[in-house]
Motif scaffolding. Sequence first.
Motif, PDB file in Angstrom:
ATOM      1  N   VAL A   4       0.873  -1.171   0.000  1.00 50.88           N
ATOM      2  CA  VAL A   4       0.000   0.000   0.000  1.00 50.88           C
ATOM      3  C   VAL A   4       0.912   1.223   0.000  1.00 50.88           C
ATOM      4  O   VAL A   4       1.808   1.342   0.845  1.00 50.88           O
ATOM      5  N   ARG A   5       0.665   2.093  -0.957  1.00 45.96           N
ATOM      6  CA  ARG A   5       1.547   3.254  -1.120  1.00 45.96           C
ATOM      7  C   ARG A   5       0.752   4.551  -0.977  1.00 45.96           C
ATOM      8  O   ARG A   5      -0.439   4.621  -1.310  1.00 45.96           O
ATOM      9  N   HIS A   6       1.438   5.562  -0.481  1.00 51.42           N
ATOM     10  CA  HIS A   6       0.882   6.918  -0.461  1.00 51.42           C
ATOM     11  C   HIS A   6       1.818   7.777  -1.312  1.00 51.42           C
ATOM     12  O   HIS A   6       2.869   8.264  -0.841  1.00 51.42           O
ATOM     13  N   PRO A   7       1.483   7.941  -2.589  1.00 45.91           N
ATOM     14  CA  PRO A   7       2.405   8.591  -3.522  1.00 45.91           C
ATOM     15  C   PRO A   7       2.823   9.989  -3.109  1.00 45.91           C
ATOM     16  O   PRO A   7       3.977  10.395  -3.334  1.00 45.91           O
ATOM     17  N   GLU A   8       1.906  10.742  -2.509  1.00 46.85           N
ATOM     18  CA  GLU A   8       2.252  12.131  -2.186  1.00 46.85           C
ATOM     19  C   GLU A   8       3.412  12.212  -1.184  1.00 46.85           C
ATOM     20  O   GLU A   8       4.275  13.083  -1.280  1.00 46.85           O
ATOM     21  N   SER A   9       3.415  11.296  -0.214  1.00 42.73           N
ATOM     22  CA  SER A   9       4.473  11.342   0.806  1.00 42.73           C
ATOM     23  C   SER A   9       5.599  10.365   0.526  1.00 42.73           C
ATOM     24  O   SER A   9       6.622  10.381   1.202  1.00 42.73           O
ATOM     25  N   GLY A  10       5.336   9.478  -0.435  1.00 41.36           N
ATOM     26  CA  GLY A  10       6.343   8.484  -0.761  1.00 41.36           C
ATOM     27  C   GLY A  10       6.426   7.349   0.240  1.00 41.36           C
ATOM     28  O   GLY A  10       7.347   6.533   0.185  1.00 41.36           O
ATOM     29  N   ARG A  11       5.468   7.278   1.151  1.00 45.49           N
ATOM     30  CA  ARG A  11       5.492   6.213   2.152  1.00 45.49           C
ATOM     31  C   ARG A  11       4.821   4.953   1.608  1.00 45.49           C
ATOM     32  O   ARG A  11       3.931   5.024   0.760  1.00 45.49           O
ATOM     33  N   SER A  12       5.209   3.816   2.145  1.00 45.33           N
ATOM     34  CA  SER A  12       4.596   2.549   1.737  1.00 45.33           C
ATOM     35  C   SER A  12       4.741   1.519   2.851  1.00 45.33           C
ATOM     36  O   SER A  12       5.675   1.582   3.653  1.00 45.33           O
TER      37      SER A  12
END
Length: 721
Positions: A154-162
């Motif tokens: 699961v990724r959060h593209p805006e923050s670059g976290r996964s």
Amino acid sequence: MTPLSRREFLQASLAGAGLTLVAGVGPWGPAVAHAKEESVLSPAVWLKVRTDGSVLTVVNKSEMGQGVYTSLPMIMADELDTPWETVELRVAPAGKEYKDPVWDQQATGGSTSVRHMEEPLRKAAASARQMLLQAGAATWGVPAGECRAEQGMVRHPESGRSLSYGELAAKAAALPVPESPPLKKPANFTLRGKPLDRLDVPAKVAGRARFGIDVFVEGMLYAAMARPPAYGAGLLSFDEVAARKVPGVKAVAPLSHGVAVCAESIWAAQRGRDALNAKWSRGTEPSLSSASLAETFHESLAKKGVIAENRGDAAQAVVKADARVESTYLLPYLAHVTMEPMNATAHVQADRCEVWVPTQNQTGVLEEAGKISGLPPEKIQVHTTFLGCGLGRRYERDFTREALEASKTCGKPVKLIWSREQDIHYDFYRPANAASIRGSVDQDGRITGWAHKVAAPSIFARAIPEMMKGGVDPAAVEGVKDLIYDVENLYVEYVRVETPVPVGFWRSVGHSHNAFTVESFVDELAEAAGRDPLALRLDNLKNNPDARRVLSTVAEMSDYGRPRPDGRALGVAVHASFGSTVAQAAEVSVDSETGVTVHRVWCAVDSGKVINPAIVKAQMRGGIIMGLSAALMEEVAFKDGGPRSGNFDTYPILRMGAVPEIEVEVTPGGGPLGGIGEPGVPPIAPAVSNAVFAAAGIRFRTLPMNPQRVKEEMKRAGKAT
């Protein structure tokens, strides 16, 4: 529970030193797993996501060579969006929670596995994906809409976290399961449509796969059965003392359909059975024979049946036609001859019951075990093993019932194995079938009328009586009632034939009969109209674009108009069944001494959306080979009130050396999922028969086209001495 061998114990210990081991019978043999591997995210019984990121898929269908242990996990993995390498498979036990949602029973057949299970499996995987997205969003304090699932992450593209699925599984499991999770758009599929290797093949190639016949239970006995030679024959006497004198024999048990001898080895059990010297009465119809059965079927065509379809006025259309044809066909009873003979292992105890069985009908096995053991379902465990072919035969319960009865009587776990002779002799055969057809064409080659009477025993009256509508067996008229051609005047009548010969589901069921009679008759109409058989078909399929497309494809593949060398000729056929449409062309040559040789077969299939094209092609090839065997070789013989076909010396099947080159092209038309297990069978027999007519001028209206019949037909036609 199957005991671990020393080698298996050492391998498992080395792999998981210090952890508790649990062993059971899995599809690839004794399944060894760590006790603390329990999953945490399981929105439905079909799917579990573990904390290590691996995904366990649970399959409620039986693997009998059709690739369902690969195609169903592919559906879940694609919808979940997890790497294929993380996916594991587990075979579902028998239980109401694992029932097919359309049939409301746990069973495999009718080319329905993928069609029936796609939606619930996608929803289960989509729920898991949605829950993982929500868990990731909650972890980062962002809207779920800003997150995306991608290949086990699961990724959060805006923050670059996964975060991985494994890291989120526990948190996701605490969330409510969504009722209507959004499904992936087809453009986002990453696995569907790819020819992935089958998950079950490596174990089968390496000999690790466990079929029913491979099951071993501690303390078990082997059982062999003595059964009556004729239909309706009763047991008069048997020599129990003689059987018990055979070394290793432990028990002799009269059962509902014969006498079981239980022993320490299969050899001792079979010798004990032979020593029984069982005597039987003559049976209810001692004069029954192949000839008497053929006469019965022909006579049935003169009887009035029930109407299965009636539109327009077929009778008048035929009378007024420019050219008309009337023909009668007769097809024989066929056995299943699965590669693995019927077998089952059962252990009936006072407080529990276990069954290990290669079955297509887990619900039926559970019911049978309940009847015989007297135990409720929660006290019964059904282990589904690999099936060495099913072909419809393993939908029946008879072999499981015998193992259960023998175990209950002997008080021991019992493995019952049928011999090949018994397997053929006591089958639920594909019904014999007689058909009379009257049809007509006009000057333009348009089929103007079609009146078709089918005389056949009913499968459904015994197996699924609630599906009989108005006295019509749906299998007997399938492929005729829903004729694919543009025929305005169609009349279909069904006459139920009553004989003591038991009948059951056989791969492609009634389509295997009716494709032969319909597609052979279309060629007869083309001959009467002076038209090319392919052109006449295409002209009468204007309202069936799928059939036109596969037919045109197979014509192109086979270079239809090209002259054939060495006395060879081409025949074509097209048929729709189980939601798919298949066209085939066969190139054959005919010799008055050696019979029919099929050199090449071309096949085009439209099965709608495709999960795994490699499996589709394999199923087409398998269906063609089985259909060829039936068309050229197979026929159950009867005499003195019962079957007389025994092993392969009296029931020959196609050998590897006679298998032609087969070329398959998958031509998905964009429609809904179609079945693939059975639609490859029906068109091959008429394609070959039509090719035989083109090559030698002899028309087969009775199968099989074996060398003896070829010689007789050529002699009758004045083409051989």
